[in-house]
Design an enzyme around this catalytic site. Structure first.
Site, PDB file in Angstrom:
ATOM      1  N   ASN A 139      40.062  85.070  13.550  1.00  0.00           N
ATOM      2  CA  ASN A 139      41.475  85.318  13.158  1.00  0.00           C
ATOM      3  C   ASN A 139      41.643  84.453  11.865  1.00  0.00           C
ATOM      4  O   ASN A 139      42.394  84.924  10.901  1.00  0.00           O
ATOM      5  CB  ASN A 139      42.255  85.511  14.161  1.00  0.00           C
ATOM      6  CG  ASN A 139      42.312  86.713  14.850  1.00  0.00           C
ATOM      7  OD1 ASN A 139      42.757  87.883  14.419  1.00  0.00           O
ATOM      8  ND2 ASN A 139      41.865  86.592  16.137  1.00  0.00           N
ATOM      9  N   LEU A 198      45.834  78.726  22.878  1.00  0.00           N
ATOM     10  CA  LEU A 198      46.111  78.904  24.339  1.00  0.00           C
ATOM     11  C   LEU A 198      46.945  77.966  24.896  1.00  0.00           C
ATOM     12  O   LEU A 198      46.866  77.638  26.075  1.00  0.00           O
ATOM     13  CB  LEU A 198      44.349  78.839  24.848  1.00  0.00           C
ATOM     14  CG  LEU A 198      43.706  80.044  24.484  1.00  0.00           C
ATOM     15  CD1 LEU A 198      42.279  79.605  25.051  1.00  0.00           C
ATOM     16  CD2 LEU A 198      44.214  81.289  24.790  1.00  0.00           C
ATOM     17  N   ILE A 230      53.582  76.896  23.631  1.00  0.00           N
ATOM     18  CA  ILE A 230      54.295  76.487  22.540  1.00  0.00           C
ATOM     19  C   ILE A 230      55.756  76.007  22.859  1.00  0.00           C
ATOM     20  O   ILE A 230      56.583  76.124  23.826  1.00  0.00           O
ATOM     21  CB  ILE A 230      54.701  77.841  21.339  1.00  0.00           C
ATOM     22  CG1 ILE A 230      53.438  78.224  21.055  1.00  0.00           C
ATOM     23  CG2 ILE A 230      55.600  77.226  20.564  1.00  0.00           C
ATOM     24  CD1 ILE A 230      52.791  77.471  20.233  1.00  0.00           C
ATOM     25  N   ASN A 236      52.444  85.658  16.093  1.00  0.00           N
ATOM     26  CA  ASN A 236      51.319  85.679  17.243  1.00  0.00           C
ATOM     27  C   ASN A 236      50.486  86.666  17.022  1.00  0.00           C
ATOM     28  O   ASN A 236      51.154  87.997  16.886  1.00  0.00           O
ATOM     29  CB  ASN A 236      51.728  85.395  18.537  1.00  0.00           C
ATOM     30  CG  ASN A 236      50.617  85.398  19.764  1.00  0.00           C
ATOM     31  OD1 ASN A 236      49.711  84.581  19.408  1.00  0.00           O
ATOM     32  ND2 ASN A 236      50.746  86.174  20.630  1.00  0.00           N
ATOM     33  N   HIS A 244      48.005  89.273  19.210  1.00  0.00           N
ATOM     34  CA  HIS A 244      47.972  89.649  20.649  1.00  0.00           C
ATOM     35  C   HIS A 244      46.858  90.885  20.840  1.00  0.00           C
ATOM     36  O   HIS A 244      47.256  91.941  20.192  1.00  0.00           O
ATOM     37  CB  HIS A 244      49.208  89.890  21.522  1.00  0.00           C
ATOM     38  CG  HIS A 244      48.661  90.144  23.025  1.00  0.00           C
ATOM     39  ND1 HIS A 244      48.502  88.891  23.869  1.00  0.00           N
ATOM     40  CD2 HIS A 244      48.642  91.159  23.904  1.00  0.00           C
ATOM     41  CE1 HIS A 244      48.059  89.552  25.233  1.00  0.00           C
ATOM     42  NE2 HIS A 244      48.267  90.826  25.100  1.00  0.00           N
ATOM     43  N   ASP A 302      54.536  86.615  24.647  1.00  0.00           N
ATOM     44  CA  ASP A 302      54.437  87.850  24.142  1.00  0.00           C
ATOM     45  C   ASP A 302      55.613  88.832  24.169  1.00  0.00           C
ATOM     46  O   ASP A 302      55.546  90.266  24.174  1.00  0.00           O
ATOM     47  CB  ASP A 302      53.120  88.520  24.771  1.00  0.00           C
ATOM     48  CG  ASP A 302      51.905  87.759  25.032  1.00  0.00           C
ATOM     49  OD1 ASP A 302      51.116  87.950  25.611  1.00  0.00           O
ATOM     50  OD2 ASP A 302      51.938  86.774  23.801  1.00  0.00           O
TER      51      ASP A 302
END
Ligand code: GRF
Length: 200
Positions: free
Chosen positions: A14, A91, A94, A108, A110, A151
């Protein structure tokens, strides 16, 4: 010019998509100031080096406690005068202080269509294993703002990816990366850098 920090833990595909998009001009008004990994062996760090981007390894293992790690991570980002923090397969949890300080300035990627297959324990291959086990016909990826949850922040973009007969988790992960993640993250950064999506 948007100053971007990219936080990584693994292969960095990414990150590479972002590097390539800036080079190709499909991301404008943004530059990666620093790449930070908790994992000194992360190939993502090699990708940063090859692109001439400052890279740091800041690992919880190198600090006497998590609070000291959190402090070091926030300091490293503050020092670079960062406008946008991108979690690209990072991973480590935060720090809450970071989420507060950089509210709506952390995004982020996902590898599922949130709210499916997300939250605690859903990362990497586990996400695709769960999608295959449930038998969904469509999955995809989501880029979202990071809030105090896992998430759970506001969704910015999503892209659907078809699941094919006989897909293994590895094959599906690769398709989701190629068809969704590597497109959505650069698109989101360009939209934030050029005011099409509100930052902060
Ligand atoms: C991948 O599992 C990807 O789906 C997710 O985090 C992991 C990082 O991949 N976003 P990479 O380090 O960007 O290759």
């Amino acid at each position: 010019m948007l100053n971007v920090a990219v936080l990584v833990s693994g292969g960095g595909t990414n990150l590479q998509a972002i590097i390539d998009a800036i080079k190709a001009g499909s991301i404008t008004n943004a530059q990666i100031k620093v790449v930070i990994s908790n994992n000194k062996d992360a190939y993502a760090l090699e990708r940063a080096k090859a692109a001439g981007i400052k890279e740091l390894c800041i690992s919880p293992k190198d600090f006497e406690d998590r609070a000291k790690f959190n402090e070091a991570l926030i300091d490293a980002i503050d020092k670079e005068n960062i406008d946008l923090i991108v979690l690209a397969g990072f991973l480590v949890v935060i720090p809450e202080a970071m989420v507060k300080k950089y509210k709506n300035r952390i995004i982020n990627i996902h590898p599922s269509l949130i709210p499916s297959f997300c939250g605690k324990g859903y990362y990497g291959l586990k996400v695709h294993e769960a999608a295959l086990a449930r038998g969904v016909k469509v999955t995809g990826a989501t880029v979202h703002f990071v809030d105090e949850g896992t998430d759970t922040g506001p969704i910015i973009y999503q892209k659907a990816v078809e699941i094919k007969e006989g897909d293994t988790p590895e094959v599906l992960q690769r398709r989701v990366m190629e068809e969704a993640e590597w497109k959505l993250l650069p698109q989101a950064i360009d939209a934030l850098a050029n005011g099409r999506v509100k930052l902060g």
